[in-house]
Design an enzyme around this catalytic site. Structure first.
Site, PDB file in Angstrom:
ATOM      1  N   SER A  12       1.569   1.412   8.153  1.00 41.91           N
ATOM      2  CA  SER A  12       2.839   1.759   7.518  1.00 41.91           C
ATOM      3  C   SER A  12       2.561   2.675   6.337  1.00 41.91           C
ATOM      4  O   SER A  12       1.448   2.698   5.795  1.00 41.91           O
ATOM      5  CB  SER A  12       3.580   0.497   7.086  1.00 41.91           C
ATOM      6  OG  SER A  12       2.737  -0.362   6.362  1.00 41.91           O
ATOM      7  N   GLU A  14       4.196   4.252   2.618  1.00 41.50           N
ATOM      8  CA  GLU A  14       5.199   4.023   1.563  1.00 41.50           C
ATOM      9  C   GLU A  14       5.578   5.332   0.865  1.00 41.50           C
ATOM     10  O   GLU A  14       4.716   6.137   0.539  1.00 41.50           O
ATOM     11  CB  GLU A  14       4.607   3.039   0.544  1.00 41.50           C
ATOM     12  CG  GLU A  14       5.568   2.695  -0.573  1.00 41.50           C
ATOM     13  CD  GLU A  14       5.040   1.543  -1.423  1.00 41.50           C
ATOM     14  OE1 GLU A  14       4.622   0.504  -0.868  1.00 41.50           O
ATOM     15  OE2 GLU A  14       5.041   1.705  -2.655  1.00 41.50           O
ATOM     16  N   ASP A 105       9.232  -4.729 -11.200  1.00 40.19           N
ATOM     17  CA  ASP A 105       8.645  -4.628 -12.537  1.00 40.19           C
ATOM     18  C   ASP A 105       9.760  -4.660 -13.559  1.00 40.19           C
ATOM     19  O   ASP A 105      10.743  -3.925 -13.455  1.00 40.19           O
ATOM     20  CB  ASP A 105       7.824  -3.345 -12.660  1.00 40.19           C
ATOM     21  CG  ASP A 105       6.458  -3.529 -12.018  1.00 40.19           C
ATOM     22  OD1 ASP A 105       5.903  -4.645 -12.144  1.00 40.19           O
ATOM     23  OD2 ASP A 105       5.968  -2.590 -11.382  1.00 40.19           O
ATOM     24  N   PHE A 212      -2.431   3.798 -14.065  1.00 38.13           N
ATOM     25  CA  PHE A 212      -1.613   2.987 -13.180  1.00 38.13           C
ATOM     26  C   PHE A 212      -2.326   1.672 -12.839  1.00 38.13           C
ATOM     27  O   PHE A 212      -1.725   0.597 -12.821  1.00 38.13           O
ATOM     28  CB  PHE A 212      -1.307   3.816 -11.928  1.00 38.13           C
ATOM     29  CG  PHE A 212      -0.199   3.252 -11.108  1.00 38.13           C
ATOM     30  CD1 PHE A 212       1.038   2.995 -11.673  1.00 38.13           C
ATOM     31  CD2 PHE A 212      -0.389   2.946  -9.761  1.00 38.13           C
ATOM     32  CE1 PHE A 212       2.067   2.450 -10.924  1.00 38.13           C
ATOM     33  CE2 PHE A 212       0.631   2.405  -8.998  1.00 38.13           C
ATOM     34  CZ  PHE A 212       1.855   2.159  -9.580  1.00 38.13           C
ATOM     35  N   HIS A 262      -1.519  -0.333   4.928  1.00 41.24           N
ATOM     36  CA  HIS A 262      -0.262   0.199   4.371  1.00 41.24           C
ATOM     37  C   HIS A 262      -0.660   1.232   3.314  1.00 41.24           C
ATOM     38  O   HIS A 262      -1.347   0.901   2.352  1.00 41.24           O
ATOM     39  CB  HIS A 262       0.537  -0.939   3.721  1.00 41.24           C
ATOM     40  CG  HIS A 262       1.787  -0.497   3.020  1.00 41.24           C
ATOM     41  ND1 HIS A 262       2.988  -0.294   3.669  1.00 41.24           N
ATOM     42  CD2 HIS A 262       2.036  -0.221   1.709  1.00 41.24           C
ATOM     43  CE1 HIS A 262       3.916   0.077   2.796  1.00 41.24           C
ATOM     44  NE2 HIS A 262       3.372   0.137   1.604  1.00 41.24           N
TER      45      HIS A 262
HETATM   46  P1  FAD Z   1       6.493 -12.494  -7.720  1.00 43.67           P
HETATM   47  O1  FAD Z   1       5.909 -12.919  -6.435  1.00 43.67           O
HETATM   48  O2  FAD Z   1       7.797 -13.088  -8.134  1.00 43.67           O
HETATM   49  O3  FAD Z   1       5.389 -12.775  -8.859  1.00 43.67           O
HETATM   50  C1  FAD Z   1       5.529 -12.264 -10.179  1.00 43.67           C
HETATM   51  C2  FAD Z   1       4.728 -13.100 -11.160  1.00 43.67           C
HETATM   52  O4  FAD Z   1       5.369 -14.360 -11.361  1.00 43.67           O
HETATM   53  C3  FAD Z   1       3.315 -13.462 -10.698  1.00 43.67           C
HETATM   54  O5  FAD Z   1       2.482 -13.513 -11.850  1.00 43.67           O
HETATM   55  C4  FAD Z   1       3.454 -14.831 -10.074  1.00 43.67           C
HETATM   56  O6  FAD Z   1       2.257 -15.603 -10.149  1.00 43.67           O
HETATM   57  C5  FAD Z   1       4.580 -15.453 -10.930  1.00 43.67           C
HETATM   58  N1  FAD Z   1       5.460 -16.309 -10.127  1.00 43.67           N
HETATM   59  C6  FAD Z   1       5.951 -16.030  -8.888  1.00 43.67           C
HETATM   60  N2  FAD Z   1       6.775 -17.012  -8.468  1.00 43.67           N
HETATM   61  C7  FAD Z   1       6.824 -17.925  -9.454  1.00 43.67           C
HETATM   62  C8  FAD Z   1       7.526 -19.167  -9.598  1.00 43.67           C
HETATM   63  N3  FAD Z   1       8.340 -19.623  -8.634  1.00 43.67           N
HETATM   64  N4  FAD Z   1       7.343 -19.855 -10.768  1.00 43.67           N
HETATM   65  C9  FAD Z   1       6.517 -19.388 -11.747  1.00 43.67           C
HETATM   66  N5  FAD Z   1       5.831 -18.198 -11.650  1.00 43.67           N
HETATM   67  C10 FAD Z   1       5.993 -17.485 -10.520  1.00 43.67           C
HETATM   68  N6  FAD Z   1       7.929  -2.764  -8.046  1.00 43.67           N
HETATM   69  C11 FAD Z   1       9.148  -2.159  -8.127  1.00 43.67           C
HETATM   70  O7  FAD Z   1       9.778  -2.210  -9.199  1.00 43.67           O
HETATM   71  N7  FAD Z   1       9.694  -1.487  -7.062  1.00 43.67           N
HETATM   72  C12 FAD Z   1       9.061  -1.430  -5.862  1.00 43.67           C
HETATM   73  O8  FAD Z   1       9.566  -0.817  -4.919  1.00 43.67           O
HETATM   74  C13 FAD Z   1       7.773  -2.065  -5.726  1.00 43.67           C
HETATM   75  N8  FAD Z   1       7.117  -2.066  -4.558  1.00 43.67           N
HETATM   76  C14 FAD Z   1       5.919  -2.778  -4.426  1.00 43.67           C
HETATM   77  C15 FAD Z   1       5.300  -2.848  -3.171  1.00 43.67           C
HETATM   78  C16 FAD Z   1       4.127  -3.578  -3.021  1.00 43.67           C
HETATM   79  C17 FAD Z   1       3.481  -3.658  -1.655  1.00 43.67           C
HETATM   80  C18 FAD Z   1       3.525  -4.217  -4.132  1.00 43.67           C
HETATM   81  C19 FAD Z   1       2.226  -4.974  -3.993  1.00 43.67           C
HETATM   82  C20 FAD Z   1       4.138  -4.146  -5.382  1.00 43.67           C
HETATM   83  C21 FAD Z   1       5.348  -3.447  -5.550  1.00 43.67           C
HETATM   84  N9  FAD Z   1       6.016  -3.370  -6.758  1.00 43.67           N
HETATM   85  C22 FAD Z   1       7.242  -2.736  -6.868  1.00 43.67           C
HETATM   86  C23 FAD Z   1       5.444  -4.010  -7.948  1.00 43.67           C
HETATM   87  C24 FAD Z   1       5.955  -5.451  -8.119  1.00 43.67           C
HETATM   88  O9  FAD Z   1       7.340  -5.463  -8.257  1.00 43.67           O
HETATM   89  C25 FAD Z   1       5.293  -6.005  -9.356  1.00 43.67           C
HETATM   90  O10 FAD Z   1       3.921  -6.241  -9.129  1.00 43.67           O
HETATM   91  C26 FAD Z   1       5.968  -7.233  -9.959  1.00 43.67           C
HETATM   92  O11 FAD Z   1       5.408  -7.424 -11.263  1.00 43.67           O
HETATM   93  C27 FAD Z   1       5.782  -8.512  -9.155  1.00 43.67           C
HETATM   94  O12 FAD Z   1       6.510  -8.514  -8.008  1.00 43.67           O
HETATM   95  P2  FAD Z   1       6.306  -9.688  -6.906  1.00 43.67           P
HETATM   96  O13 FAD Z   1       7.319  -9.507  -5.885  1.00 43.67           O
HETATM   97  O14 FAD Z   1       4.904  -9.772  -6.530  1.00 43.67           O
HETATM   98  O15 FAD Z   1       6.684 -10.947  -7.857  1.00 43.67           O
END
Ligand code: FAD
Length: 282
Positions: A12, A14, A105, A212, A262
């Protein structure tokens, strides 16, 4: 390491939504070049703070209309249940069936994402609202999410997303293959069997890559940093070194059972195509 080879190989690419008319024209060319490789899907990012919501949708519709599945990224930041429900409905109406579900983020100064605090809550909501309609991808961090309280907690949080119904994961990019293999072993020990596709960042220059990587918690090993710095303004050498390094990484990942790759294309085709050519994927 867990053999992930039972999954069909998933490739895939991005993109981010283009910011200008010129960027949109260029993305059309990039998309056409990469589409020839018959990828599983193209994904389109969602700007920090939800800033590109409409552009993400427009880009995804544009891509999907050209015949390859497109997966919009969807984040919790600045989202409410009502607007996520509306977005999901819109995607369903447009025949979009894959989503990359993220927390997103947080813009500086924002302490919490909104009505959904973490990605597992978003995955849970998507499943409640739309059942099995969407194929949901989530993010994984073999080198540990930068805000995690510990590696163990971060892994538990990853598992919450899988338990909430994620079908696959895409990792943050990394240059240490062992971090990925360790993560996959841990998944196997914890009964996680979804495909975990390595995220690959081609190397074309280094100042932006260093900046980054610092922000997103991707480790640039010292030897690699020193080499890249040593090339200075010699861009051709940076690119040649980057191509060798990243294609070797990809080959090692695939040889050891990674279910696909990816690519974070940064809206460019040449660096990704060069890597795939080295891997004999044409
Ligand atoms: P989560 O899985 O929610 O985790 C975030 C943090 O909170 C982690 O430290 C985790 O340990 C902690 N955590 C998670 N769940 C819980 C819980 N239930 N209780 C307590 N703590 C918890 N960012 C963007 O803004 N736009 C994008 O399009 C984008 N695309 C991305 C694509 C990929 C493939 C990746 C790997 C990252 C992308 N990001 C994007 C970055 C991402 O949004 C950031 O890394 C963000 O800080 C975390 O997102 P997450 O979905 O992993 O969060």
């Amino acid at each position: 390491m867990q053999s992930q080879t039972k999954h069909p190989q998933l490739f895939s690419f991005e993109f981010y939504p283009p910011k200008t008319e010129e960027g949109a024209i260029s993305l059309h060319v990039v998309h056409a070049q990469l589409a020839k490789l018959n990828p599983d899907f193209f994904s389109v990012t969602f700007g920090a703070g939800g800033s590109t919501r409409d552009k993400t949708l427009d880009t995804v519709i544009d891509i999907q209309s050209q015949g390859v599945a497109a997966a919009p990224h969807l984040s919790c930041v600045a989202s409410t249940k009502d607007n996520i429900r509306a977005i999901l409905k819109n995607y369903q109406d447009k025949g979009i069936a894959k989503i990359v579900a993220l927390r997103g983020d947080l813009p500086s100064g924002m302490l919490s994402a909104g009505e959904f605090r973490y990605a597992n809550e978003l995955v849970d909501f998507i499943r409640q609202e739309t059942g099995d309609y969407f194929q949901i991808h989530v993010a994984a961090y073999p080198e540990v999410h930068p805000q995690a309280t510990s590696a163990a907690e971060d892994f538990k949080n990853f598992k919450r997303k899988v338990d909430a119904g994620a079908n696959a994961a895409i990792t943050q990019y990394f240059y240490n293959a062992d971090a990925y293999f360790y993560f996959i072993d841990n998944c196997e020990k914890n009964g996680i069997t979804i495909p975990i596709v390595p995220g690959i960042m081609p190397i074309t220059q280094y100042t932006q890559l260093f900046r980054f990587s610092e922000m997103c918690g991707a480790d640039i090993p010292r030897w690699m940093r020193k080499r890249l710095e040593g090339f200075g303004d010699d861009r051709a050498s940076v690119q040649a070194f980057g191509l060798d390094l990243v294609s070797t990484l990809c080959q090692r990942l695939l040889d050891n059972g990674a279910p696909g790759l990816h690519f974070y294309t940064m809206n460019q085709s040449v660096p990704t195509l060069a890597i795939l050519e080295r891997l004999n994927i044409k």
